[in-house]
Design a protein around this motif. Structure first.
Motif, PDB file in Angstrom:
ATOM      1  N   ASP A   1       0.840  -1.201   0.000  1.00 41.55           N
ATOM      2  CA  ASP A   1       0.000   0.000   0.000  1.00 41.55           C
ATOM      3  C   ASP A   1       0.881   1.261   0.000  1.00 41.55           C
ATOM      4  O   ASP A   1       1.675   1.455   0.936  1.00 41.55           O
ATOM      5  N   PRO A   2       0.726   2.114  -1.007  1.00 42.08           N
ATOM      6  CA  PRO A   2       1.546   3.341  -1.062  1.00 42.08           C
ATOM      7  C   PRO A   2       1.115   4.403  -0.053  1.00 42.08           C
ATOM      8  O   PRO A   2       1.687   5.481   0.015  1.00 42.08           O
ATOM      9  N   LEU A   3       0.087   4.086   0.758  1.00 45.30           N
ATOM     10  CA  LEU A   3      -0.490   5.074   1.675  1.00 45.30           C
ATOM     11  C   LEU A   3       0.550   5.693   2.601  1.00 45.30           C
ATOM     12  O   LEU A   3       0.632   6.918   2.742  1.00 45.30           O
ATOM     13  N   TYR A   4       1.346   4.846   3.257  1.00 41.24           N
ATOM     14  CA  TYR A   4       2.204   5.347   4.342  1.00 41.24           C
ATOM     15  C   TYR A   4       3.349   6.211   3.801  1.00 41.24           C
ATOM     16  O   TYR A   4       3.690   7.233   4.406  1.00 41.24           O
ATOM     17  N   ALA A   5       3.911   5.806   2.658  1.00 44.45           N
ATOM     18  CA  ALA A   5       4.949   6.650   2.042  1.00 44.45           C
ATOM     19  C   ALA A   5       4.330   7.970   1.593  1.00 44.45           C
ATOM     20  O   ALA A   5       4.950   9.036   1.736  1.00 44.45           O
ATOM     21  N   GLY A   6       3.094   7.900   1.084  1.00 45.76           N
ATOM     22  CA  GLY A   6       2.423   9.118   0.613  1.00 45.76           C
ATOM     23  C   GLY A   6       2.154  10.086   1.751  1.00 45.76           C
ATOM     24  O   GLY A   6       2.427  11.288   1.634  1.00 45.76           O
ATOM     25  N   VAL A   7       1.662   9.568   2.866  1.00 46.20           N
ATOM     26  CA  VAL A   7       1.367  10.435   4.017  1.00 46.20           C
ATOM     27  C   VAL A   7       2.679  10.945   4.629  1.00 46.20           C
ATOM     28  O   VAL A   7       2.778  12.112   5.035  1.00 46.20           O
ATOM     29  N   GLY A   8       3.690  10.091   4.654  1.00 45.40           N
ATOM     30  CA  GLY A   8       5.006  10.497   5.183  1.00 45.40           C
ATOM     31  C   GLY A   8       5.565  11.668   4.389  1.00 45.40           C
ATOM     32  O   GLY A   8       6.118  12.615   4.964  1.00 45.40           O
ATOM     33  N   ALA A   9       5.387  11.621   3.075  1.00 49.13           N
ATOM     34  CA  ALA A   9       5.894  12.716   2.236  1.00 49.13           C
ATOM     35  C   ALA A   9       5.149  14.012   2.548  1.00 49.13           C
ATOM     36  O   ALA A   9       5.749  15.091   2.592  1.00 49.13           O
ATOM     37  N   VAL A  10       3.844  13.915   2.799  1.00 45.09           N
ATOM     38  CA  VAL A  10       3.043  15.116   3.111  1.00 45.09           C
ATOM     39  C   VAL A  10       3.482  15.724   4.445  1.00 45.09           C
ATOM     40  O   VAL A  10       3.579  16.949   4.591  1.00 45.09           O
ATOM     41  N   LEU A  11       3.759  14.856   5.428  1.00 47.47           N
ATOM     42  CA  LEU A  11       4.040  15.354   6.785  1.00 47.47           C
ATOM     43  C   LEU A  11       5.540  15.583   7.033  1.00 47.47           C
ATOM     44  O   LEU A  11       5.909  16.074   8.106  1.00 47.47           O
ATOM     45  N   ALA A  12       6.371  15.253   6.040  1.00 48.59           N
ATOM     46  CA  ALA A  12       7.827  15.298   6.253  1.00 48.59           C
ATOM     47  C   ALA A  12       8.309  16.663   6.723  1.00 48.59           C
ATOM     48  O   ALA A  12       9.201  16.756   7.552  1.00 48.59           O
ATOM     49  N   ARG A  13       7.703  17.721   6.175  1.00 47.72           N
ATOM     50  CA  ARG A  13       8.206  19.056   6.516  1.00 47.72           C
ATOM     51  C   ARG A  13       7.392  19.720   7.619  1.00 47.72           C
ATOM     52  O   ARG A  13       7.459  20.920   7.812  1.00 47.72           O
TER      53      ARG A  13
ATOM     54  N   THR B   1      -5.106  13.832  -5.014  1.00 45.48           N
ATOM     55  CA  THR B   1      -4.172  13.067  -5.847  1.00 45.48           C
ATOM     56  C   THR B   1      -4.564  11.597  -5.804  1.00 45.48           C
ATOM     57  O   THR B   1      -4.734  11.047  -4.708  1.00 45.48           O
ATOM     58  N   PRO B   2      -4.688  10.915  -6.959  1.00 47.99           N
ATOM     59  CA  PRO B   2      -5.007   9.489  -6.918  1.00 47.99           C
ATOM     60  C   PRO B   2      -3.922   8.721  -6.143  1.00 47.99           C
ATOM     61  O   PRO B   2      -2.740   9.021  -6.270  1.00 47.99           O
ATOM     62  N   LEU B   3      -4.350   7.785  -5.295  1.00 48.12           N
ATOM     63  CA  LEU B   3      -3.376   6.992  -4.526  1.00 48.12           C
ATOM     64  C   LEU B   3      -3.901   5.562  -4.477  1.00 48.12           C
ATOM     65  O   LEU B   3      -4.607   5.176  -3.554  1.00 48.12           O
ATOM     66  N   ARG B   4      -3.527   4.781  -5.481  1.00 53.11           N
ATOM     67  CA  ARG B   4      -4.178   3.490  -5.665  1.00 53.11           C
ATOM     68  C   ARG B   4      -3.286   2.297  -5.390  1.00 53.11           C
ATOM     69  O   ARG B   4      -3.767   1.254  -5.015  1.00 53.11           O
ATOM     70  N   GLY B   5      -1.999   2.413  -5.637  1.00 58.57           N
ATOM     71  CA  GLY B   5      -1.154   1.228  -5.561  1.00 58.57           C
ATOM     72  C   GLY B   5      -1.421   0.307  -6.723  1.00 58.57           C
ATOM     73  O   GLY B   5      -1.889   0.733  -7.776  1.00 58.57           O
ATOM     74  N   ARG B   6      -1.175  -1.001  -6.511  1.00 55.82           N
ATOM     75  CA  ARG B   6      -1.281  -1.936  -7.645  1.00 55.82           C
ATOM     76  C   ARG B   6      -2.710  -2.391  -7.881  1.00 55.82           C
ATOM     77  O   ARG B   6      -3.016  -2.925  -8.927  1.00 55.82           O
ATOM     78  N   LEU B   7      -3.574  -2.202  -6.899  1.00 57.06           N
ATOM     79  CA  LEU B   7      -4.956  -2.671  -7.060  1.00 57.06           C
ATOM     80  C   LEU B   7      -5.844  -1.512  -7.501  1.00 57.06           C
ATOM     81  O   LEU B   7      -5.550  -0.345  -7.197  1.00 57.06           O
ATOM     82  N   PRO B   8      -6.958  -1.833  -8.204  1.00 57.37           N
ATOM     83  CA  PRO B   8      -7.756  -0.754  -8.815  1.00 57.37           C
ATOM     84  C   PRO B   8      -8.720  -0.073  -7.856  1.00 57.37           C
ATOM     85  O   PRO B   8      -9.915   0.021  -8.112  1.00 57.37           O
ATOM     86  N   PHE B   9      -8.201   0.426  -6.713  1.00 65.23           N
ATOM     87  CA  PHE B   9      -9.057   1.149  -5.775  1.00 65.23           C
ATOM     88  C   PHE B   9      -9.400   2.535  -6.326  1.00 65.23           C
ATOM     89  O   PHE B   9      -8.598   3.143  -7.027  1.00 65.23           O
ATOM     90  N   GLU B  10     -10.563   3.048  -5.916  1.00 66.81           N
ATOM     91  CA  GLU B  10     -10.944   4.438  -6.213  1.00 66.81           C
ATOM     92  C   GLU B  10     -10.461   5.285  -5.039  1.00 66.81           C
ATOM     93  O   GLU B  10     -11.245   5.839  -4.275  1.00 66.81           O
ATOM     94  N   ASN B  11      -9.156   5.330  -4.840  1.00 68.98           N
ATOM     95  CA  ASN B  11      -8.594   5.946  -3.645  1.00 68.98           C
ATOM     96  C   ASN B  11      -7.869   7.243  -3.967  1.00 68.98           C
ATOM     97  O   ASN B  11      -7.116   7.310  -4.947  1.00 68.98           O
TER      98      ASN B  11
END
Ligand SMILES: C[S@@+](CC[C@H](N)C(=O)[O-])C[C@H]1O[C@@H](n2cnc3c(N)ncnc32)[C@H](O)[C@@H]1O
Length: 220
Positions: free
Chosen positions: A29-41, A199-209
């Protein structure tokens, strides 16, 4: 990401289902890297609403986030596991509480995470939750959400089916109720003077996320 996926997962032992959930979730799941990038600064304290077993706290520390982290969830068993894993990992500044967000909201000032939770609340409680989350935002803080968005198409059907499957397996103790609409979220953010990105955040599966970030403009 340091520590690695296996090391984070090991903090959930002896609960083997949580160990394997953590390994698979963090690997796919790309979620955690995505949120980490948002909160990094940012350094504002983070309130993680519907934190589950608290994976975000581990991954944020691994990505260098140094603010305090507080996770809340309705599921007391997940909170107990999150607490035990954070203790084993010696996560500084991490704490967890069992709270039903359909009926209460913890006092907080800073950033807020709402990751894959909004759709599990009844619509009136979703609106209250979003208003409460927005009220927490301090200058420099971010509201970071991941959610499926309501729009026609097979991706949302797939997302709904997975959420229902999680309920059927009892990983979730509620099923999905309603996915938020993008236009409603945009209007709500605009009413509070927030700038938002989707921003779309889906990973390898076709979620509407989607990864949704909202914050006050600097000086706004
Ligand atoms: C799909 S999980 C997401 C977990 C975590 N945010 C993550 O992304 O790793 C949704 C979480 O929302 C929690 N939840 C659902 N309804 C809730 C409520 N009314 N109050 C608090 N937590 C709730 C569930 O127990 C579950 O842990």
């Amino acid at each position: 990401m340091e520590p690695g996926i296996r090391e984070i997962a090991q903090h959930y032992l002896p609960l083997r289902n949580h160990y394997w959930y953590a390994r698979i979730k963090l690997a796919t799941d790309p979620l955690y890297a995505g949120v980490g990038a948002v909160l990094a600064r940012t350094r504002e304290p983070l309130l993680d609403l519907g934190c589950g077993i608290g994976l975000l706290g581990h991954t944020l520390r691994a990505q260098g986030f140094s603010g305090d982290y507080r996770g809340v969830d309705i599921d007391a068993a997940k909170i107990a596991s999150a607490r035990a894993a954070a203790t084993r990992a010696r996560l500084p500044g991490a704490r967890f509480e069992t709270i039903d967000l359909a009926g209460g909201f913890p006092a907080h000032r800073g950033s807020v995470a709402l990751l894959d939770i909004v759709q599990f609340l009844p619509p009136p409680a979703q609106a209250v939750l979003l208003e409460n989350a927005i009220a927490c935002l301090t200058p420099g803080a971010v509201l970071v959400m991941r959610s499926g968005l309501h729009r026609e198409g097979w991706r949302l059907s797939f997302t709904r089916a997975v959420d229902r499957f999680a309920r059927w397996t009892r990983w979730m103790n509620v099923g999905p109720q309603r996915y938020p609409r993008r236009d409603e979220l945009e209007q709500r953010f605009a009413r509070h003077g927030l700038t938002a990105s989707f921003t779309p955040l889906r990973g390898r599966l076709p979620f509407e996320n989607w990864l949704i970030c909202a914050r006050h403009e600097p000086g706004g």
